[in-house]
Write a protein that holds these residues in place. Structure first.
Motif, PDB file in Angstrom:
ATOM      1  N   TYR A   4       0.894  -1.147   0.056  1.00 24.23           N
ATOM      2  CA  TYR A   4       0.009  -0.013  -0.068  1.00 24.23           C
ATOM      3  C   TYR A   4       0.667   1.342   0.119  1.00 24.23           C
ATOM      4  CZ  TYR A   4      -3.486   3.395   1.791  1.00 24.23           C
ATOM      5  OH  TYR A   4      -4.335   4.614   1.441  1.00 24.23           O
ATOM      6  N   GLU A   5       1.662   1.073   0.881  1.00 23.58           N
ATOM      7  CA  GLU A   5       2.790   2.463   0.878  1.00 23.58           C
ATOM      8  C   GLU A   5       3.361   2.590  -0.481  1.00 23.58           C
ATOM      9  OE1 GLU A   5       5.318   1.644   3.963  1.00 23.58           O
ATOM     10  OE2 GLU A   5       4.038   1.851   5.692  1.00 23.58           O
ATOM     11  N   ASP A   6       3.812   1.545  -1.212  1.00 21.06           N
ATOM     12  CA  ASP A   6       4.451   1.593  -2.557  1.00 21.06           C
ATOM     13  C   ASP A   6       3.567   2.016  -3.479  1.00 21.06           C
ATOM     14  OD1 ASP A   6       6.651   0.609  -1.469  1.00 21.06           O
ATOM     15  OD2 ASP A   6       6.312  -1.569  -2.221  1.00 21.06           O
ATOM     16  N   ALA A   7       2.197   1.689  -3.187  1.00 22.32           N
ATOM     17  CA  ALA A   7       1.376   2.123  -4.283  1.00 22.32           C
ATOM     18  C   ALA A   7       1.106   3.739  -4.156  1.00 22.32           C
ATOM     19  CB  ALA A   7      -0.044   1.587  -4.016  1.00 22.32           C
ATOM     20  N   VAL A   8       1.304   4.327  -2.877  1.00 16.27           N
ATOM     21  CA  VAL A   8       0.870   5.593  -2.626  1.00 16.27           C
ATOM     22  C   VAL A   8       2.291   6.433  -3.082  1.00 16.27           C
ATOM     23  CG1 VAL A   8       1.251   7.366  -0.703  1.00 16.27           C
ATOM     24  CG2 VAL A   8      -0.236   5.447  -0.508  1.00 16.27           C
ATOM     25  N   ARG A   9       3.372   5.650  -2.683  1.00 15.29           N
ATOM     26  CA  ARG A   9       4.490   6.518  -3.627  1.00 15.29           C
ATOM     27  C   ARG A   9       4.477   6.351  -4.988  1.00 15.29           C
ATOM     28  NH1 ARG A   9       8.851   7.739  -0.860  1.00 15.29           N
ATOM     29  NH2 ARG A   9      10.139   7.358  -2.345  1.00 15.29           N
ATOM     30  N   SER A  10       4.093   5.287  -5.694  1.00 15.63           N
ATOM     31  CA  SER A  10       3.923   5.169  -7.039  1.00 15.63           C
ATOM     32  C   SER A  10       2.907   6.407  -7.730  1.00 15.63           C
ATOM     33  CB  SER A  10       3.560   4.032  -7.767  1.00 15.63           C
ATOM     34  OG  SER A  10       3.179   3.809  -8.954  1.00 15.63           O
ATOM     35  N   ILE A  11       1.691   6.660  -6.857  1.00 14.66           N
ATOM     36  CA  ILE A  11       0.870   7.483  -7.456  1.00 14.66           C
ATOM     37  C   ILE A  11       1.595   8.871  -7.206  1.00 14.66           C
ATOM     38  CG2 ILE A  11      -1.232   8.726  -6.470  1.00 14.66           C
ATOM     39  CD1 ILE A  11      -1.769   6.223  -8.095  1.00 14.66           C
ATOM     40  N   GLU A  12       2.174   9.259  -5.998  1.00 17.19           N
ATOM     41  CA  GLU A  12       3.018  10.525  -5.745  1.00 17.19           C
ATOM     42  C   GLU A  12       3.843  10.492  -6.934  1.00 17.19           C
ATOM     43  OE1 GLU A  12       5.157  12.966  -2.615  1.00 17.19           O
ATOM     44  OE2 GLU A  12       4.514  11.044  -1.884  1.00 17.19           O
ATOM     45  N   LEU A  13       4.788   9.807  -7.340  1.00 17.16           N
ATOM     46  CA  LEU A  13       5.453   9.550  -8.304  1.00 17.16           C
ATOM     47  C   LEU A  13       5.097  10.186  -9.802  1.00 17.16           C
ATOM     48  CD1 LEU A  13       8.676   9.577  -9.183  1.00 17.16           C
ATOM     49  CD2 LEU A  13       8.340   6.975  -9.664  1.00 17.16           C
TER      50      LEU A  13
END
Length: 447
Positions: free
Chosen positions: A136-145
C-alpha cells in the motif's frame, strides 16, 4: 379608463416578476453549471490524488482484508460446537401396558483440532499483512511519483506549446512578407514557396503537441480523481530545480524498498515451506466431547433413557505417505524449496541492481546539473541579443521580423533550459523513489 390603467399596471408588475424570476433562474443555472477550478501546487496535487484515486482505494480495501485475516489467524483452533434436538410423538391406537407416547432427546458436541500448521498460519498471516502494508505504501509512492512527473511534464508541455505558437506566428509573418515581395518581383518563387512550406509544416507539429497536452491533462485529472469537465491551473515551476543544493546519497542497500520487498517475499516463502512440511509430516490431534440426553413420556411420567451419552475422544493422526519421495507432500516440499532458493537468488541480484541504479541515477543528475550551466548562459546570451535588437528596433535600425526572430530564439533557449530542468526533476524523483525517501528530500536547501 381607470380600470384599464389598473390593468396595465398589473400587467407591468406581472412582467417584472416574470423577468426577475427568469433572471434569478438563469443566474442559478449558470452558477450550478459553473465549472470547478483547482489551482494546484505539486504537493496539493499529490494530496488530491491520494484522497481520490480509485486504484488506491481498491488497494486500501485489500489491506483492510489482510488486517482482518491477521487478527483472526488463530481461528483454526476455535472449538466447533454443534447441537441437535429431537421430539417424537406416537399415534398408536392400541397402546401397550407401558405406552411411550412422547420422546425427547438432545445432543451437544464440542470438537477441536490442533496441528503444527497453526503456528505457520499465524506467522504467514502476519507476514502477508506486513507485506500488504508495504504494498500500500508503495502504491501511494507510485501515485505520488506519477503525479509529480505528470505535473512537471505538463508545465514543460505548456512552455513547448508557447514556443511552437510563437514560431508559427513568426513563420506566418515571414511567409506573408515574402509573398508580398514575390508579388512585387523582389523575391524568387523558390524562396516564397520555401517560406510557405515552413509555415504550413509548423501547423501539424503544433496541433500534435496540443492534442498530446490535452490527453495528458485528461490522464492527470483521472489520476487526481477529478471530473473531465473540471479545470486545473498548475502554479508550480521547474525553476525550483535550478536552485538545488549538493546532492549526496548515503544509503544502506538492505533498506532499499525493492530489496525489502524481496526479503519479505522470502520470509513468506520460508513460512509456506514450513507449512508444507507440517502438512506432509506433522501429526495432528483432534479432541471431541459429546453429551446426549434422552427422556420419554410413559404413563404420564417422564423417565430417562438408558442410552444417554457422555463421552470424550482424542484422535491422533500421523501422516506417513509424506515420507515417500514420490508422494504429493514430498513433491510440494521440493517445489517450495525451489521457490525459496529462487527468491534468495533474486534478492542477491536485486541488491547489486539497486546499487548500480543508484550510481547511474547520481551520475545522470550530475550530468544534467552540469548542462544547466551552459543552458543558463545561452538564455542570458539570447536575452542580451533580444534586448539589443529591441533597442535597435525602437530606433528604427531593425525591422519587426528581426525582432521577432530574436524573441523566438530567446523563447527557444528558455524552453531548452526548461527541458533540461524537467530531465533533472525526473531523475531526482526516480532516485528518491528508488531510495524510498520522501520526495523533495534530495538537494533540499535550508532557508
Amino acid at each position: 379608463m381607470i380600470y384599464v390603467r389598473k390593468k396595465e399596471i398589473y400587467v407591468m408588475h406581472f412582467k417584472k416578476i416574470l423577468i426577475l424570476s427568469a433572471v434569478t433562474f438563469l443566474s442559478f443555472t449558470i452558477s450550478a453549471q459553473e465549472k470547478a477550478v483547482y489551482t494546484l501546487t505539486a504537493d496539493e496535487a499529490v494530496i488530491l490524488a491520494t484522497d481520490n484515486n480509485v486504484n488506491l482505494k481498491r488497494q486500501k480495501l485489500s489491506l483492510d482484508l489482510l488486517k482482518k485475516k491477521n487478527a483472526t489467524s488463530w481461528n483454526s483452533v476455535s472449538p466447533s460446537v454443534s447441537g441437535t434436538g429431537t421430539y417424537s410423538h406416537s399415534f398408536l391406537e392400541t397402546k401397550p401396558a407401558n405406552p411411550v407416547t412422547d420422546t425427547l432427546s438432545g445432543t451437544v458436541s464440542v470438537s477441536m483440532a490442533l496441528s503444527p500448521a497453526l503456528f505457520t498460519s499465524i506467522k504467514t498471516a502476519a507476514l502477508n499483512y506486513e507485506n500488504g502494508k508495504s504494498s500500500y505504501e508503495d502504491a501511494v509512492r507510485s501515485i505520488e511519483l506519477n503525479v509529480r512527473k505528470l505535473y512537471y511534464s505538463l508545465i514543460f508541455a505548456k512552455e513547448n506549446i508557447s514556443l511552437q505558437e510563437r514560431n508559427l506566428e513568426t513563420a506566418k509573418q515571414r511567409y506573408e512578407l515574402n509573398l508580398d515581395k514575390y508579388n512585387k518581383g523582389q523575391l524568387s518563387e523558390l524562396d516564397m514557396l520555401s517560406s510557405m512550406y515552413s509555415y504550413d509544416s509548423a501547423k501539424p507539429s503544433l496541433e500534435s503537441s496540443i492534442i498530446t497536452y490535452e490527453n495528458n491533462i485528461a490522464t492527470f485529472k483521472q489520476t487526481l480523481g477529478l471530473k473531465q469537465d473540471e479545470e486545473i491551473i498548475l502554479t508550480g515551476s521547474l525553476d525550483d530545480f535550478s536552485k538545488l543544493g549538493e546532492i549526496s546519497v548515503d544509503v544502506v542497500i538492505e533498506e532499499i524498498p525493492s530489496v525489502k520487498t524481496l526479503k519479505r517475499n522470502l520470509e513468506i516463502a520460508k513460512a509456506n515451506l514450513m507449512a508444507t512440511r507440517f502438512t506432509a509430516w506433522g501429526p495432528s490431534v483432534s479432541l471431541g466431547y459429546n453429551y446426549g440426553y434422552s427422556s420419554a413420556l410413559a404413563n404420564d411420567e417422564w423417565s430417562d433413557f438408558s442410552n444417554s451419552t457422555n463421552s470424550l475422544s482424542v484422535n491422533v493422526r500421523i501422516p506417513l505417505d509424506g515420507y515417500l519421495p514420490w508422494s504429493t507432500g514430498s513433491v510440494n516440499i521440493a517445489a517450495m524449496k525451489t521457490s525459496v532458493k529462487d527468491l534468495e537468488l533474486q534478492l542477491e541480484n536485486e541488491k547489486t541492481t539497486a546499487e548500480l541504479n543508484i550510481q547511474n541515477s547520481v551520475k545522470k543528475i550530475k550530468q544534467a546539473e552540469s548542462q544547466l550551466t551552459a543552458l543558463e548562459q545561452n538564455v542570458q546570451l539570447a536575452q542580451k541579443t533580444y534586448d539589443m535588437t529591441l533597442n535597435a528596433y525602437n530606433h528604427g535600425s531593425r525591422d519587426l521580423l528581426t525582432l521577432q526572430s530574436t524573441a523566438d530564439a530567446l523563447l527557444s533557449a528558455k524552453t531548452s533550459l526548461q527541458s533540461q530542468l524537467y530531465t533533472l526533476a525526473s531523475a531526482i524523483l526516480d532516485l528518491e523513489n528508488t531510495l524510498g525517501i520522501p520526495f523533495g528530500t534530495l538537494g533540499k536547501t535550508e532557508n
